[in-house]
Design a protein around this motif. Structure first.
Motif, mmCIF file in Angstrom:
data_model
loop_
_atom_site.group_PDB
_atom_site.id
_atom_site.type_symbol
_atom_site.label_atom_id
_atom_site.label_comp_id
_atom_site.label_asym_id
_atom_site.label_seq_id
_atom_site.Cartn_x
_atom_site.Cartn_y
_atom_site.Cartn_z
ATOM 1 N N GLN A 88 0.511 -1.244 -0.191
ATOM 2 C CA GLN A 88 0.067 0.373 0.365
ATOM 3 C C GLN A 88 0.970 1.370 -0.104
ATOM 4 N N GLN A 92 1.047 4.212 -2.997
ATOM 5 C CA GLN A 92 1.057 5.319 -2.389
ATOM 6 C C GLN A 92 2.188 6.070 -3.198
ATOM 7 N N LYS A 96 2.367 9.167 -6.727
ATOM 8 C CA LYS A 96 2.934 10.544 -6.324
ATOM 9 C C LYS A 96 4.505 10.893 -7.378
ATOM 10 N N LEU A 210 4.971 10.002 2.379
ATOM 11 C CA LEU A 210 3.840 9.419 2.815
ATOM 12 C C LEU A 210 3.408 9.559 4.003
#
Length: 299
Positions: A88, A92, A96, A210
């Motif tokens: 996960q 992410q 980005k 993050l």
């Protein structure tokens, strides 16, 4: 020391073999720092690299910690159960534009000091397996933090290069796993060896990328042998002795290596007494800010 109930520290060994004196110093430093602050101390087993983790090694480490009185405050965290959380986080980063697949081998870029980013804008070879890397040119820069012992630290991401987050063999890399787990476990303070200080910039980059908090860092001087070699499993440092006399003696040595200057009589006391003394007398101001301590083995 400022006391706070929200302090959460941890000791996170890789179960590649039994603990030795150097790893005892790291464990003890993190344990005492946490308890001197009225905080919690957690243990996490970083077993994401199965080829390095022989069967039974983690159980040996946990038994050793308990034998030395280093009892943890919550259930053990095992990284080999954490694949979904790491995936996960990688997804992410990729969304980005901060993580990318890379097909290059180390042999291809061995003439460079760090990986030159050849796959940042597309795979160099679509037929080869890929690793995933962090884009150091787009992540937070420059990277700085205040180490509790070594003071202000600053690194240029271009010097560090694009660190691997997931390996070509589909195993998770240390940098991503440690950042995800520290955040999920609410770790506020990280106390570990000086050999990991140059890993901290990558971890700070990832924390920012993050949207995770950055813990406070305290890097302890390494324990080295007379020839300057770090006491480590790779260098075949002897495992801790687990008989009663050995435990008392080695715990006392670890207190000395943390610059606590314990009284000689403490060496004859059981672990609980030694640990209580250490917690009562702990202060980072007692630590000398040098990269290592030389351990003089007894003849």
């Amino acid at each position: 020391m400022t006391h706070t109930l929200r302090y959460r520290g941890r000791f996170a060994p890789t179960p590649s073999g039994p603990l030795h004196l150097g790893s005892l110093v790291a464990a003890l430093g993190s344990f005492v720092d946490a308890h001197a602050a009225g905080g919690q101390w957690l243990v996490r087993i970083e077993d994401i690299d199965p080829p390095r983790c022989p069967e039974g090694a983690a159980d040996t480490i946990l038994r050793q910690l308990e034998a030395f009185g280093l009892h943890w405050d919550e259930e053990i965290r095992w990284q080999h159960h954490r694949h979904e959380a790491y995936q996960q986080a990688l997804d992410q980063l990729a969304a980005k534009g901060l993580a990318y697949p890379c097909s290059c081998s180390r042999k291809q870029w061995q003439a460079f000091s760090v990986y030159p980013g050849w796959c940042r804008d597309g795979l160099s070879d679509t037929t080869k397996p890929v690793a995933w890397r962090l884009r150091s040119d787009l992540a937070k820069r420059p990277i700085d933090w205040q180490d509790r012992l070594f003071g202000f630290q600053q690194f240029d991401p271009e010097v560090l290069g694009d660190v691997v987050l997931k390996r070509k063999d589909n195993l998770w890399a240390y940098q991503l796993a440690v950042v995800v787990d520290d955040a999920e476990q609410g770790i506020t303070d990280i106390v570990r060896g000086f050999d990991l200080l140059d890993n901290t910039p990558w971890q700070c980059q990832l924390q920012t990328a993050l949207d995770l908090p950055t813990p406070r860092y305290l890097h302890l001087p390494l324990v080295v042998s007379n020839d300057g070699q770090k006491l480590s499993k790779q260098n075949k440092a002897p495992a801790l002795k687990e008989n009663a006399d050995g435990i008392r003696h080695q715990l006392f040595q670890a207190l000395q290596l943390l610059d606590l200057a314990p009284p000689d009589a403490l060496a004859q006391e059981p672990p609980e007494t030694q640990l209580n003394w250490a917690i009562a007398h702990w202060s980072v101001e007692h630590l000398v800010a040098t990269s290592h301590r030389t351990f003089q083995p007894e003849p």
